[in-house]
Design a protein around this motif. Sequence first.
Motif, PDB file in Angstrom:
ATOM      1  N   THR A 518       0.871  -1.068  -0.117  1.00 51.43           N
ATOM      2  CA  THR A 518       0.011   0.081  -0.013  1.00 51.43           C
ATOM      3  C   THR A 518       0.913   1.178  -0.006  1.00 51.43           C
ATOM      4  N   GLY A 523       2.787   5.923  -1.859  1.00 51.07           N
ATOM      5  CA  GLY A 523       3.960   6.983  -1.813  1.00 51.07           C
ATOM      6  C   GLY A 523       4.471   7.321  -2.853  1.00 51.07           C
ATOM      7  N   THR A 526       1.410   8.997  -6.501  1.00 53.47           N
ATOM      8  CA  THR A 526       0.972  10.226  -6.061  1.00 53.47           C
ATOM      9  C   THR A 526       2.143  11.387  -6.208  1.00 53.47           C
ATOM     10  N   PRO A 587      -3.042  14.620  -7.580  1.00 61.98           N
ATOM     11  CA  PRO A 587      -2.893  13.577  -7.808  1.00 61.98           C
ATOM     12  C   PRO A 587      -3.915  12.407  -7.570  1.00 61.98           C
TER      13      PRO A 587
HETATM   14  C1  HEM Z   1       1.517  14.152  -3.351  1.00 58.43           C
HETATM   15  C2  HEM Z   1       1.366  13.127  -2.599  1.00 58.43           C
HETATM   16  C3  HEM Z   1       0.236  12.468  -2.318  1.00 58.43           C
HETATM   17  C4  HEM Z   1      -1.026  12.763  -2.363  1.00 58.43           C
HETATM   18  C5  HEM Z   1      -1.694  13.892  -3.002  1.00 58.43           C
HETATM   19  C6  HEM Z   1      -1.839  11.983  -1.634  1.00 58.43           C
HETATM   20  C7  HEM Z   1      -3.186  11.918  -1.250  1.00 58.43           C
HETATM   21  C8  HEM Z   1      -3.815  10.940  -0.598  1.00 58.43           C
HETATM   22  C9  HEM Z   1      -5.304  10.830  -0.562  1.00 58.43           C
HETATM   23  C10 HEM Z   1      -6.443  11.449  -1.151  1.00 58.43           C
HETATM   24  C11 HEM Z   1      -5.790   9.718   0.231  1.00 58.43           C
HETATM   25  C12 HEM Z   1      -7.207   9.411   0.703  1.00 58.43           C
HETATM   26  C13 HEM Z   1      -7.427   8.501  -0.384  1.00 58.43           C
HETATM   27  C14 HEM Z   1      -8.904   7.657  -0.170  1.00 58.43           C
HETATM   28  O1  HEM Z   1      -9.525   8.152   0.695  1.00 58.43           O
HETATM   29  O2  HEM Z   1      -9.433   7.030  -1.235  1.00 58.43           O
HETATM   30  C15 HEM Z   1      -4.312   9.321   0.532  1.00 58.43           C
HETATM   31  C16 HEM Z   1      -4.462   8.292   1.622  1.00 58.43           C
HETATM   32  C17 HEM Z   1      -3.146   7.376   1.856  1.00 58.43           C
HETATM   33  N1  HEM Z   1      -2.009   8.099   1.585  1.00 58.43           N
HETATM   34 FE1  HEM Z   1      -1.507   9.490   0.502  1.00 58.43          FE
HETATM   35  N2  HEM Z   1      -1.121  11.110  -0.882  1.00 58.43           N
HETATM   36  C18 HEM Z   1       0.339  11.343  -1.207  1.00 58.43           C
HETATM   37  C19 HEM Z   1       1.435  10.697  -0.811  1.00 58.43           C
HETATM   38  C20 HEM Z   1       1.564   9.681   0.081  1.00 58.43           C
HETATM   39  C21 HEM Z   1       2.762   9.346   0.615  1.00 58.43           C
HETATM   40  C22 HEM Z   1       4.242   9.708   0.241  1.00 58.43           C
HETATM   41  C23 HEM Z   1       2.433   7.881   1.428  1.00 58.43           C
HETATM   42  C24 HEM Z   1       3.219   7.153   2.060  1.00 58.43           C
HETATM   43  C25 HEM Z   1       4.426   7.186   2.152  1.00 58.43           C
HETATM   44  C26 HEM Z   1       0.830   7.962   1.170  1.00 58.43           C
HETATM   45  C27 HEM Z   1       0.338   7.040   1.996  1.00 58.43           C
HETATM   46  C28 HEM Z   1      -1.157   6.971   2.216  1.00 58.43           C
HETATM   47  C29 HEM Z   1      -1.789   6.053   2.730  1.00 58.43           C
HETATM   48  C30 HEM Z   1      -1.263   4.724   3.586  1.00 58.43           C
HETATM   49  C31 HEM Z   1      -3.018   6.308   2.923  1.00 58.43           C
HETATM   50  C32 HEM Z   1      -4.349   5.620   3.312  1.00 58.43           C
HETATM   51  C33 HEM Z   1      -4.594   6.297   4.493  1.00 58.43           C
HETATM   52  C34 HEM Z   1      -5.899   5.570   5.422  1.00 58.43           C
HETATM   53  O3  HEM Z   1      -6.814   5.239   4.638  1.00 58.43           O
HETATM   54  O4  HEM Z   1      -5.967   5.697   6.506  1.00 58.43           O
HETATM   55  N3  HEM Z   1       0.587   8.949   0.585  1.00 58.43           N
HETATM   56  N4  HEM Z   1      -3.400   9.901  -0.066  1.00 58.43           N
END
Ligand code: HEM
Length: 719
Positions: A518, A523, A526, A587
Amino acid sequence: MLQLIHSNVAGRVAPTSKGGSKYIVTLLDYYFRYCTVCVYCTIRKNSDVLSKFTEFKTRVENLHNTKIATIRADNGDEYLSNEFKLFLKDHDIGHQLTIPGTPQQNGVAERFNQTLFDTARCMLIQSGLKLDFGADAIMTACYIRNRCPTVNTHGNKDGCGNSTLISRNISRSQLPGPRYIETLKRYLDTRKPPEQIFKVALNVAAKYNNLVKVWAGPYLLVGLFNPQDVELILGSHVHLEKSAEYKYFQPWFGNGLLISYGDIWKNHRKMIAPTFHMNILKSFFPQFNEISRKVCKKMEREKGKPFDCHEYMSGVTVDILLETVMGYKEPRSEDSGFEYALAVMKMCNILHQRSYKPWLRFDSIFKKTQFSKDHDKLLSIIHDLTNKAVDSRKKDHLQKKSEIYEPKTTPTQEEKPKEEKPKVELAKETIQGYNNGTAVRDDLDENDENDVGEKKRLAFLDALTEAALQEGVNFTEQEVRDQVSTIMFEAFLDALTEAALQEGVNFTEQEVRDQVSTIMFEGHDTTAAGSSFVLCMLGVHQDIQTKVIQELDDIFHKTDRPVTYQDTLEMKLLERVIMETLRMYPPVPIIARKLNEDVKLASCDYTVPATTTVVIAPFVLHRSPKNFPNPDVFNPDNFLPEKCQERHFYSYIPFSAGPRSCVGRKYAMLKLKVLLATILRRFKVKSTVEEKDFVLQGDIILKRTDGFMIQLEDRQKIC
Ligand code: HEM
């Protein structure tokens, strides 16, 4: 209901199905237009139809607790046989036969058969499946038709035949949206390429104000565009369940954080959020710098000609993730990051198609397509890399644990450092930049504020120094930092590995792998899209790029020293540029949740019923003139602190918000700043395409189908 059943036999169908069937029998309830049975007969024998009718009768009568009153059919032999007539008489069922030569009298069933055949043909042509799958296609068509809204005999346009599947409340709620038939046409027009589907969706959204209702086959989707309503969903602890479409990620992410739900999600989130503590992130700067410099060196070869920067951004973001969060440092081929990223992109494409091509939703059909074979191949490439990272870290962890933990007992209270950085100050530092400038906090901020991670880290750091002193070993500062960042800081993978190794903790080894898959996906893809969009936007807006370069020169004075955490705090304009880019090109363009309770909206007088899939589209929300004046103009000043204060917090949600917000957002912002600053210190960027000509594809991650084309020119050598 069940007052009048229309029936008809159609066939013979050529070629016969794989099971040798040649005919279909439809049995259609006049009231709801719900076709409960759609079967193939092995041979056209009268008893076949009777036996299907008997099955149907028993089932629907039990289900609805009422009796079938009448059946209407044509003068086919199967309906005129003595057996059939006797059965109807025994069960007091009226028998209506049409006048010979007037199929109109049984038009409901005749027309329905035609619809089934037409739909099935379209599906077969579009999917490229052989005609042998005709039977499956007809069954699928029937399944979809049963779940679509229909004009039933009471003029109720929202009425749906399948009352057991879709709440009748929906019709009462009268949510605004395009006519059901319009939606059906769009939904079934799946020959459109994905970028067109995105455009269609945006056009539909543009016509409605605060919300729109759209039927997508069996599902009622409600798009919410008002920040107050968005807050009701994302800010709630009730609507935490992801929508049905996320299930296609299951073979890839298992019970990973993105798609899990309930106690599993809650426990894992509690465990994982602290591994993104700001103090841990600060320890990643050497890797951020080193890998960003490497990619600049690689991009040298593209100087002076247009190229797609997304390929480079994908590779570099995978490498950074592997070496920071995953602590995976084993030698790999130069392009391994990009190969993984490519597999992820192809995989997303398949999963996206599964969500909008109705027949691919069925595992039985999907498994017979080329998509499924590609899916399995890609999955093995993706899992191969994540398994290597987990195995290597596990080995490392056990080895280092035996080396370092054994000689030292847990440090005592007195051994803990006397002075700690004020926690609230640390939290403020991080909240400002990455939380839209407003004071809405979530568990990530609480972690930084309460600083559980820091206490633990300092205790371990003490232990390390103590051990070194006791045994007369001289650790250099770098060695201490290495140890700290790999073991003591408990980076993500360490924390998970440790948890999996400890008895009684809620992580199994498989769950560790799921979380790694995941995080590897979320990570990298996006941030690859985010950084590529920023480069393109700076390439288009040369005046803004000049100002960003000036800011960097003021910070670095044209030296080639690495970027530090303190530097990132001074990159105010670059930060606003990143935030503005994530506004215009988020993203993650769509977030979907399943409602667990009815929700009375805040912006208008509508109630969205439980079980609905609520779609929240940051892309639409961020382009609303109510939230951002001149929303289609790139203006980093939208993120000046005073502008942020004026807006509703949920009007800008590139990282989602609330209890299920992105755990990696602070990591992402730091990584983006270091990577982009390194590139912009080295090169001047030009876009070879005007912004109005960007072709967007908004599936799982927002991309440009025309490629992220830029051109680089020399500035100064820093690597
Ligand atoms: C510009 C970069 C990023 C954007 C725009 C972004 C955006 C998002 C969004 C909108 C969600 C919610 C998705 C949903 O509910 O369907 C999400 C969830 C998540 N993101 Fe990111 N993300 C980014 C970078 C990252 C990075 C770098 C990591 C980890 C190294 C990460 C790990 C996660 C995880 C694990 C979730 C799930 C959280 C949960 O449901 O508790 N993301 N992200």
